[in-house]
Every structure is written in C-alpha cells, then in structure tokens.
Design an enzyme around this catalytic site. Structure first.
Site, mmCIF file in Angstrom:
data_model
loop_
_atom_site.group_PDB
_atom_site.id
_atom_site.type_symbol
_atom_site.label_atom_id
_atom_site.label_comp_id
_atom_site.label_asym_id
_atom_site.label_seq_id
_atom_site.Cartn_x
_atom_site.Cartn_y
_atom_site.Cartn_z
ATOM 1 N N SER A 183 -11.939 23.171 -2.037
ATOM 2 C CA SER A 183 -13.221 21.776 -2.213
ATOM 3 C C SER A 183 -12.582 20.061 -2.707
ATOM 4 O O SER A 183 -10.542 20.061 -1.964
ATOM 5 C CB SER A 183 -14.320 21.952 -2.330
ATOM 6 O OG SER A 183 -14.981 21.176 -1.380
ATOM 7 N N ASP A 192 -16.659 25.306 3.119
ATOM 8 C CA ASP A 192 -16.562 24.963 1.851
ATOM 9 C C ASP A 192 -15.763 26.247 1.507
ATOM 10 O O ASP A 192 -16.635 27.137 1.426
ATOM 11 C CB ASP A 192 -17.067 24.589 1.822
ATOM 12 C CG ASP A 192 -16.953 23.512 0.297
ATOM 13 O OD1 ASP A 192 -16.583 23.572 -0.311
ATOM 14 O OD2 ASP A 192 -16.942 21.891 0.403
#
Length: 745
Positions: free
Chosen positions: A77, A221
C-alpha cells in the site's frame, strides 16, 4: 509475478513470541554475518497504513544519516508507494517534496484530467448530474469503489522515476509490492510490471478505490493479506530486515459508535492479524521501527509533511542498532550514487498493439485514441496520456499495459477492462434556483444511455427532465468510421414544455406556457477530446399560450410550424466545467428557419458564447462573452427571441427579466479558493463585473441601453453539484439575492 497465501497466527501466540524476541533483539549482533566474510543483505520492509505511511520517508532519512545500506525493499500500500519511489532512484529530499505535493484531492479525485476525456462524455458535465453511473441490465449495478482509481494511477505515474514496464530485480534497488486477490484471498507479490499500475493495485482500499484488474485477477490493497511483508523480504534473500510498521491500531469501544467505525474495525482486525503473524517471523537480528502516529488517520493525506518527522523520531530510538549496520562513508556514497541513477525505460518500438479480452468495445476504436503507434519509438509521456484517453472514453473501469515477447516480436498488450456494470447506464441530476422572492425553480433529471449497440459504437440516449422545464429527448448516435475524426449521423426527437415570464420594468406582467415537439437528424464529426461539429435539419411544432396577464398579450396565432437547418460547433478545453481554473470553451450555433421545410416563419438566427479561465495560485480570472441575434433582414419571431437576466446574466435583474431580439454580453469574474476540498473542489469566494445589452425589447419600456451589473458570491462543490449564494446589483438600482444548485454560467 508470484502469488503466495499467508496463514495468520493467533493474536495470543504472536504476542507470546514477541515477548521473547524483543529483549533478545537488543543484545543481538547484526554484524555477525560480516564475521563469516560478508556483510549482511539488508532488506527494508514498509507496511501499509494510508497517509500514516509518510513516516517511512522519515525512517529513510535516518537510514541515510547512519549510512545503512538498503539492498532490497518490500512494501504494501503506502509502503509500496514510498518503497517504489526510493527503489527507482528518488532521493529522500525528493520524497519529502512529493509528500508536500500530495493531497487527498490529488490522489482520489475521480476523473482523469478533463482534457483527456472524450467529447461525448464531456458534454455530460453541462447537466447537473450527481452520484455515480448506475448499471442497468437484469438488475441495478454500481461501480466497485467510491472512486475508480484512475486519478490515483495518474498521480502515481508522475511520481515513479522508472517509467513503463520493468523487472523489479533490475531496478536500482530490487523491489516487491504486495496486493490481494479479492477472489482467492491470496497475497499477490509483484516482481515485474508497470510500476504505477502495481502501486495502484497495492493501494486499492476495498470499497473506497475500485479493484485493479491484472491478468484476470481482481486486486485490492495488500493490507488484507500481508501488510508487513516480512516473508517476502526473506524470499528476496534478506539477512537483516528493517521493518517499519505504521498500521492503524484497533479502535476503542467508544470509537465504534457508527457503521463506518464498525466497518473500519473489521478491516483493521484482518490487517492486525496478518501483521502479528509477520512480526512473529522477525529474528533477533532484525529491527522493528514503530512510529508514534496516534492522532493521524489512514486518510490524513492533507498532512503528510507533519507525519514524516514521526518516522524520523522513531528511527532515532533504534539508532544504536542502526549504527551497527553502518558501512564506510566512501562505500555508502558509491552505493547511493549507483542507486540514484534514473532507470531508463525500454523505449524500443513495438511490433503490434493488442487489446486483451474485449467483449463489446471494438479494439480499433480503443486504439484510435492512442498516439503511440507500432514501429515507432515509445514516448513514455505520450503512452501515459494514451492510457488516460482510453479510460476517458467512458467504456472502461481500468486500463494498464505490459510488453510480451512473442516469436521474436515485441507486443504491447493493453489490458482495458470494460465496465462490469455496463454497457447500459442510468444517471440522475438535480437543479435548484431561487431569488429569495417570488421565484424558485427546480429541475429533476434522469438519463438512460445504451452503449455499444454495434461494433462501431452506436449509442442510444434518452434524457427526461421534470420541473420548470419538463422535457423528453432521445437520440440515436451512429458513428460511421473509426479514427481521430469520428464522423456520425444522429436522428433525434424531443418534447418540451416550460413556462416563461414577461416583465415590464421590474413588474412581472404575464406568464406563458410553451410547448414544443420536434424531430430531426444531424451529421457531424467528433474531434475526440477537443470538440464536435454538427449540421442538421429539424421540423416540429411550437405553441405558446397566455397563462396569466393582460389579454392583449395573447393576440396572434399561438401554434406555429417549425422547420430549419441547424449548425453547431462546440470546442471545449476547460479543466473543470463548474469551477474552471484553466482552459477555454467556445460554442457557435446557427438556425435557419425555412418555409420549404414546413416553417410558418422564415428567419435566420445565430448565437456565440465563449469562456476563458486562467489561475495564479488560488486566484482565478474567468472571462466570458455571449452574443446573438438575427442575420438577414427578417426579424426574429416572438417565440425565438432572447430571454436574459439573473445571476451571472446581468446580475441584479430577475431571472428572465430581459427579453429582446438580440443580446450582447460580457463579464469578468474573479474567484479565490478559500477552502480546499478532498474529493471535491472545495469552496470559493468571488466577484463579477458584467456589461450587457438587450436591444429592441419585446415589451415597451424595458431597458434597452447598456446595462452594468456586479455580484459577490460564495460557492462550494458538494456531492449534489456546485452550490452558489450570491448578491447582484445593477447600475439602475435593480438588485437580488440568488441561490443556485447547479451551474449558473
């Protein structure tokens, strides 16, 4: 690209393991590996944490200060974003500058730059739509995220120093990024690809950012499966891991008072479990850095510069251990010089461009918007713009590309993922206005659009509006070719019913109800992202009946047959239609009423309007003009004259107070952004100065000289559209307050 499944350990087991590891780490000797004849391979592991990940930059600053070599990086991320920047040759100073430039608005604003959007979709901005497109088929479907991620990807392309496709082991610092396959629940470890696309996949927070599509996988993610990718660093050959954990701690009971809090806690629990499992894999020789970021949330992207020092402070707490990994100054300088070399993209020409797995969109149409051509060297900036233009056609939810070596040929494979909620769409809109006196108006809109009816991209669109102006409009748009200049034919029909008022001075003396029905057809050409030209014929009927007012105003024939040749040229290079800060727009129309087409009245009418905007910081100057009237000797009939007046249309006068055979108008607006938005434009305050003239008024006694007006207003972008509160004053004493939901000019 490798795929790995992470199995979490229980929280209690992870905690017990850590209680043993942490005291031992303090007494560890990282240099022990050097005693065996070599220095340790040090890998930096950067966790996800949204905006909290800016602390990674502060950690890097301390690592450089202590001359700690970084031989590989694994990130998830925001850790993937910072890690990719460092791995591709960005200095700490450059990363700090990037953190100052990034805002929530910059990363997550929904649309790509407006100059990359196809003209067919730009014209939607002229109507007050709100909310997302709704897919219409066997059931109603919504997009997969609040934002599509295309703006995020556009920004990431600018941030990455390694443009284009790369094998990540060949970067200045070998790199890995982690995402999650939403279908299988497995971690996806990227070791090659187009870096901006990879970073975007790793940052696709479920529900907030639409999943990224790669090779048939739906990626979100990496925090869900490997937020602190220690195991990935081990597979890269790390002897020593420096792990930086900026993940969000679990909320307290008091913070779980809403559905948003509960939903966020669910994601945090999943993340915390895999983080604890990763922490349990750390060895005594490894170093864990945990910045104190209590008051900063994952979405706090507007305060990144304040977060950076928190990482620096946390790294200094383990300075003694970092110093044990230090190498001589000259050796470190040589290493960093090598790592700061910008990676040259592979710009060799491709032999072919191939679009993968398109079910309804014609690949030739998608390729027609690209300036990159087979046989020509790749220009990375042009290729990046190509990807945005393909997305700007409105047919895709995600676009990326890769290179394939196939039987001695180099192929560019464009993975343009068609909207899963298409190809038929429904949108809604709302417009409101009031002068805080006797006039308040509303319009409710609905638009149904059916796309890709055939391989040339035919589209059938129907718009319905209810309110002060009620209408039904339907058009079948049929392209005739594929190319930068797309020729088309467009048969259309329409019905409209609306009321308009007549004033004498400041007094409303009558209200008319009008009805129109028409049909026609246009031929024209779209200049892709620049504009459109239409020529056509139209035929129909018009009727005007006096609703209230003196009977003498109702004299004459109330029903008229209409038939005319029409023309439209529209050019649009504005960056924003509601609060433009840069760009220009121009529009020219012509209407030639002809008795040979069935018209009762023969006359010619023209109309021109233009807008230009330019900004200096948060200050914007917006210039506009409008002019129209007859050409030829025959006068314009009453039902086709100009109605003017209202906010930004000689402010101070009532809406529609001025009515005449021609119009001349110019205005200068200054506005200043007083508050930045996140996903919206923010708030503005502004002033206008306006000069207009409506000669030969329909009602005797109305002003026909030069009219000067000024206004002051505040405005804000909202989820329902732009909202304005303004006050207008005219030189002759007319004044009015105005409220608008929608675009007044």
């Amino acid at each position: 690209m490798r795929i790995a499944l992470r199995f979490g350990q229980g929280l209690l087991g992870a905690a017990l393991t850590l209680s043993v590891l942490i005291p031992a780490a303090a007494a560890a000797e990282p240099a022990a590996t050097a005693a065996a004849g070599k220095r340790p391979k040090i890998c930096l592991v950067l966790s996800g944490g949204g905006a909290r990940g800016a602390a990674h930059v502060g950690v890097l600053k301390v690592l450089e200060e202590y001359r700690v070599p970084v031989h590989c990086i694994a990130g998830t991320s925001m850790g993937a974003l910072i890690g990719a920047g460092y791995a591709t040759g960005s200095s700490v100073a450059e990363l700090e500058e990037i953190s100052r430039q990034i805002t929530t608005e910059l990363l997550f604003k929904e649309k790509p730059p407006r100059d990359e959007i196809d003209m067919r979709r730009k014209v939607d901005d002229y109507k007050p739509y709100f909310g997302p497109e709704i897919g219409v088929g066997g059931s109603f479907k919504l997009p997969k995220g609040v934002v599509s991620g295309v703006q995020l990807e556009t920004v990431l392309r600018r941030l990455s120093k390694a443009k284009g496709y790369h094998r990540f082991d060949e970067l200045p610092i070998p790199f890995r990024a982690i995402a999650t396959d939403l279908v299988t629940g497995k971690a996806v470890v990227f070791d090659d690809g187009e870096i901006a696309n990879v970073m975007r996949a790793s940052m696709s927070v479920p529900g907030a950012v639409a999943p990224a599509e790669f090779g048939g996988m739906m990626l979100v993610d990496g925090m869900l499966t490997s937020n602190l990718p220690v195991e990935t660093a081990r597979t890269m050959g790390a002897d020593v891991i420096i792990a930086v954990n900026v993940g969000t701690p679990l909320l307290t009971r008091e913070q779980l008072g809403s559905i948003l809090g509960v939903t966020g806690q669910m994601l945090s629990i999943l993340t915390e479990q895999n983080v604890q499992a990763s922490l349990a894999l750390l060895k005594p020789i490894d170093i864990l850095i945990t910045p104190e970021l209590g008051e900063y949330s994952t979405g706090d992207f507007d305060h990144l510069p304040a977060i950076v020092p928190r990482g620096e402070a946390a790294a200094r707490k383990v300075a003694e251990r970092l110093a044990q990994l230090s190498i001589p100054a000259d050796e470190y300088a040589a290493l960093r010089q090598k790592q700061l070399v910008t990676v040259a993209p592979d710009l060799r020409p491709v032999d072919a461009i191939r679009f993968e797995k398109l079910a309804r969109v014609n690949p030739k149409n998608a390729q027609a918007v690209m300036e990159t051509k087979p046989g020509q060297p790749i220009d990375q900036a042009v290729l990046d713009a190509d990807m945005r233009r393909i997305y700007g056609t409105g047919d895709f939810e995600h676009v990326n590309y890769s290179y394939i070596e196939e039987q001695g040929r180099r192929i560019m494979a464009v993975d343009a993922v068609e909207k899963t909620w298409g190809p038929d769409y429904l949108r809604f809109g709302l417009g409101l206005s009031s002068d805080f006196g006797n006039d308040a108006y509303y319009n409710i809109l609905a638009s149904y659009r059916k796309t890709w009816i055939n391989t040339l991209g035919a589209e059938w669109r129907t718009d319905f509006q209810l309110g002060r102006s009620s209408s039904l409009f339907s058009e079948f748009y049929q392209p005739l070719n594929v190319g930068r200049f797309a020729f088309f034919v467009a048969p259309r029909i329409g019905l409209e019913r609306r009321a308009f008022d007549l004033y004498q001075g400041n007094t409303r003396v009558a209200t008319f109800d009008t009805a129109n029905a028409w049909g026609g057809a246009d031929v024209g050409v779209n200049f892709r992202q620049y504009g459109t030209l239409r020529l056509g014929i139209t035929s129909g009927k018009a009727e005007a009946n006096l609703d209230t007012g003196p009977a003498w105003l109702a004299t004459g024939k109330t029903k008229r047959d209409r038939g005319a040749y029409t023309g439209l040229l529209l050019l649009d290079r504005m960056d924003n239609i509601n609060f433009p800060r840069e760009g220009w727009r121009g529009r020219v129309t012509a209407y030639a009423s002809d008795k040979q087409l069935g018209a009762d009245d023969e006359y010619n009418k023209w109309d021109v309007d233009a807008i230009s905007a330019h900004s200096f910081g948060e200050h914007t100057f917006n210039l506009g003009l409008k002019a129209g009237g007859k050409y030829g000797s025959k006068p314009l009939p009453v039902y086709d004259q100009y109605q003017w007046g209202g906010f930004m249309q000689n402010s101070g006068y009532a809406t529609g107070q001025l009515y005449g055979e021609s119009i001349r108008y110019g205005r200068a607006i200054y506005y200043h952004r007083i508050m930045r938005g996140t996903l919206l434009d923010g708030a503005y305050a502004g002033l206008s100065y306006e000069v207009g003239k409506v000669p030969r008024p329909l009602v005797p006694g109305n002003p026909d000289g030069v009219l000067r007006s000024a206004s002051a207003f505040i405005a804000a972008d909202t989820p329902l559209g732009p909202v304005y509160l303004g006050y207008g004053h005219a030189a002759d004493g007319n004044s009015s307050w105005y409220f608008y939901l929608g675009r007044p000019f």
